[in-house]
Write a protein that holds these residues in place. Structure first.
Motif, PDB file in Angstrom:
ATOM      1  N   TRP A  93       0.836  -1.202   0.000  1.00 41.78           N
ATOM      2  CA  TRP A  93       0.000   0.000   0.000  1.00 41.78           C
ATOM      3  C   TRP A  93       0.874   1.257   0.000  1.00 41.78           C
ATOM      4  N   ALA A  94       1.973   1.215   0.764  1.00 38.41           N
ATOM      5  CA  ALA A  94       2.883   2.368   0.820  1.00 38.41           C
ATOM      6  C   ALA A  94       3.503   2.614  -0.556  1.00 38.41           C
ATOM      7  N   MET A  95       3.920   1.547  -1.241  1.00 29.63           N
ATOM      8  CA  MET A  95       4.507   1.672  -2.587  1.00 29.63           C
ATOM      9  C   MET A  95       3.470   2.222  -3.563  1.00 29.63           C
ATOM     10  N   GLU A  96       2.250   1.744  -3.460  1.00 31.65           N
ATOM     11  CA  GLU A  96       1.188   2.209  -4.355  1.00 31.65           C
ATOM     12  C   GLU A  96       0.901   3.700  -4.131  1.00 31.65           C
ATOM     13  N   ARG A  97       0.957   4.150  -2.884  1.00 36.55           N
ATOM     14  CA  ARG A  97       0.751   5.574  -2.599  1.00 36.55           C
ATOM     15  C   ARG A  97       1.844   6.412  -3.254  1.00 36.55           C
ATOM     16  N   GLY A  98       3.057   5.854  -3.354  1.00 35.04           N
ATOM     17  CA  GLY A  98       4.166   6.562  -3.987  1.00 35.04           C
ATOM     18  C   GLY A  98       3.985   6.742  -5.488  1.00 35.04           C
ATOM     19  N   GLY A 177      14.806   1.229   9.234  1.00 28.66           N
ATOM     20  CA  GLY A 177      13.495   1.785   8.903  1.00 28.66           C
ATOM     21  C   GLY A 177      12.554   0.782   8.280  1.00 28.66           C
ATOM     22  N   GLU A 178      11.288   0.949   8.515  1.00 32.92           N
ATOM     23  CA  GLU A 178      10.286   0.106   7.880  1.00 32.92           C
ATOM     24  C   GLU A 178       9.511   0.941   6.875  1.00 32.92           C
ATOM     25  N   LEU A 179       9.200   0.305   5.748  1.00 33.42           N
ATOM     26  CA  LEU A 179       8.620   1.021   4.612  1.00 33.42           C
ATOM     27  C   LEU A 179       7.320   1.755   4.955  1.00 33.42           C
ATOM     28  N   ASP A 180       6.503   1.113   5.718  1.00 34.06           N
ATOM     29  CA  ASP A 180       5.175   1.663   5.984  1.00 34.06           C
ATOM     30  C   ASP A 180       5.233   3.004   6.708  1.00 34.06           C
ATOM     31  N   TYR A 181       6.364   3.283   7.384  1.00 32.28           N
ATOM     32  CA  TYR A 181       6.463   4.518   8.151  1.00 32.28           C
ATOM     33  C   TYR A 181       7.035   5.676   7.341  1.00 32.28           C
ATOM     34  N   LEU A 182       7.441   5.389   6.103  1.00 34.57           N
ATOM     35  CA  LEU A 182       8.048   6.448   5.298  1.00 34.57           C
ATOM     36  C   LEU A 182       6.974   7.272   4.606  1.00 34.57           C
ATOM     37  N   ASP A 183       7.292   8.553   4.356  1.00 32.13           N
ATOM     38  CA  ASP A 183       6.344   9.353   3.589  1.00 32.13           C
ATOM     39  C   ASP A 183       6.445   8.967   2.117  1.00 32.13           C
ATOM     40  N   ASP A 184       5.403   9.308   1.359  1.00 29.87           N
ATOM     41  CA  ASP A 184       5.315   8.857  -0.030  1.00 29.87           C
ATOM     42  C   ASP A 184       6.489   9.358  -0.876  1.00 29.87           C
ATOM     43  N   GLY A 185       6.926  10.598  -0.614  1.00 33.52           N
ATOM     44  CA  GLY A 185       8.037  11.176  -1.390  1.00 33.52           C
ATOM     45  C   GLY A 185       9.319  10.402  -1.183  1.00 33.52           C
ATOM     46  N   THR A 186       9.556   9.983   0.050  1.00 34.07           N
ATOM     47  CA  THR A 186      10.775   9.222   0.348  1.00 34.07           C
ATOM     48  C   THR A 186      10.751   7.884  -0.374  1.00 34.07           C
ATOM     49  N   ILE A 187       9.591   7.258  -0.386  1.00 31.44           N
ATOM     50  CA  ILE A 187       9.485   5.966  -1.079  1.00 31.44           C
ATOM     51  C   ILE A 187       9.720   6.158  -2.577  1.00 31.44           C
ATOM     52  N   SER A 188       9.144   7.212  -3.150  1.00 31.02           N
ATOM     53  CA  SER A 188       9.350   7.483  -4.581  1.00 31.02           C
ATOM     54  C   SER A 188      10.824   7.671  -4.880  1.00 31.02           C
ATOM     55  N   ALA A 189      11.509   8.472  -4.047  1.00 32.80           N
ATOM     56  CA  ALA A 189      12.936   8.751  -4.270  1.00 32.80           C
ATOM     57  C   ALA A 189      13.746   7.462  -4.159  1.00 32.80           C
ATOM     58  N   ALA A 190      13.415   6.646  -3.154  1.00 28.26           N
ATOM     59  CA  ALA A 190      14.155   5.407  -2.946  1.00 28.26           C
ATOM     60  C   ALA A 190      13.915   4.439  -4.104  1.00 28.26           C
ATOM     61  N   PHE A 191      12.698   4.464  -4.633  1.00 21.17           N
ATOM     62  CA  PHE A 191      12.390   3.580  -5.752  1.00 21.17           C
ATOM     63  C   PHE A 191      13.173   3.987  -6.989  1.00 21.17           C
ATOM     64  N   LYS A 192      13.166   5.300  -7.291  1.00 22.08           N
ATOM     65  CA  LYS A 192      13.861   5.796  -8.484  1.00 22.08           C
ATOM     66  C   LYS A 192      15.364   5.535  -8.406  1.00 22.08           C
ATOM     67  N   ALA A 193      15.910   5.593  -7.186  1.00 26.51           N
ATOM     68  CA  ALA A 193      17.351   5.428  -7.015  1.00 26.51           C
ATOM     69  C   ALA A 193      17.728   3.995  -6.665  1.00 26.51           C
ATOM     70  N   ARG A 194      16.895   3.018  -7.050  1.00 25.32           N
ATOM     71  CA  ARG A 194      17.220   1.631  -6.726  1.00 25.32           C
ATOM     72  C   ARG A 194      18.499   1.223  -7.447  1.00 25.32           C
ATOM     73  N   ARG A 195      19.215   0.296  -6.836  1.00 29.87           N
ATOM     74  CA  ARG A 195      20.495  -0.115  -7.409  1.00 29.87           C
ATOM     75  C   ARG A 195      20.560  -1.629  -7.533  1.00 29.87           C
ATOM     76  N   ALA A 196      21.476  -2.077  -8.392  1.00 32.22           N
ATOM     77  CA  ALA A 196      21.638  -3.518  -8.562  1.00 32.22           C
ATOM     78  C   ALA A 196      22.210  -4.109  -7.299  1.00 32.22           C
ATOM     79  N   LEU A 197      21.728  -5.293  -6.970  1.00 35.88           N
ATOM     80  CA  LEU A 197      22.171  -5.917  -5.724  1.00 35.88           C
ATOM     81  C   LEU A 197      23.274  -6.919  -6.013  1.00 35.88           C
TER      82      LEU A 197
END
Ligand SMILES: [Zn+2]
Length: 197
Positions: A93-98, A177-197
């Motif tokens: 749900w948190a990802m979808e809000r982002g 940190g747990e995802l559900d507690y992050l604001d939507d903007g932070t999740i969006s930024a973290a998603f865009k800046a994902r990196r190869a593992l």
């Protein structure tokens, strides 16, 4: 202790089991419900009964819905070759809000934990491996919390997946940190800046 009549006291005890509510807030909530019996209490009771009867886990991804296959798994628009792996439905749900991610999800239902004896089979990891080929997945995005167990789980999953790009959420997710507690903007930024593992 409340001094309410038995039935009402039983309701207060049940409400007090909800996350974020203790006996005191449960008493207040029940009094409020009693005051708003027709506007809130009756529709709430009806909604709870209906969801209790119809809610089920998506057989594919573990999302919660009212059918065996959830809306996201059913939508052809979401078949873009990406699967985002999250710990819990609250994280989906948190990802979808982002509103960044347009692919499908896979809900683990927890993280690997030696302490709590949670192994891969408890976590729908075999099902995830099956989905890679079945749904022609090209990228798996690991959106797990930055906790020790979250990161252990991320590395374990990365080791299980072959022939697919595995990325992980990057900046913005605080350590511990747990995802559900992050604001939507932070999740969006973290998603865009994902990196190869
Ligand atoms: Zn689903």
């Amino acid at each position: 202790m409340s001094t309410a009549p038995t039935d009402i006291a039983a309701l207060i005890d049940l409400m007090a089991r909800l996350p974020g509510l203790g006996p005191r807030s449960a008493r207040r909530a029940v009094l409020h419900l009693l005051k708003k019996r027709s506007q809130v209490m009756a529709p709430l009771a009806q909604a709870m009964q209906s969801v209790a009867a119809s809610a089920r886990e998506c057989l594919t991804c573990g999302n919660i819905g009212t059918t065996d296959t959830c809306d996201i798994c059913r939508s052809e628009k979401r078949a873009n070759g990406q699967i985002c792996v999250v710990e819990d439905v609250a994280d989906l749900w948190a990802m979808e809000r982002g509103q960044q991610f347009r692919g499908r999800y896979h809900i683990l239902g927890g993280t690997l934990s030696a302490l709590d004896a949670v192994g891969p089979d408890e976590l729908r990891i075999p099902r995830l491996v099956d989905r890679i080929a079945a749904e022609a997945i090209t990228e798996v995005i690991l959106a797990l919390g930055a906790t020790v167990d979250g990161q252990t789980t991320a590395h374990y999953i990365a080791d299980q997946l072959a022939g697919v790009t595995v990325t992980s959420l990057a900046q913005g997710v605080p350590v511990g940190g747990e995802l559900d507690y992050l604001d939507d903007g932070t999740i969006s930024a973290a998603f865009k800046a994902r990196r190869a593992l």
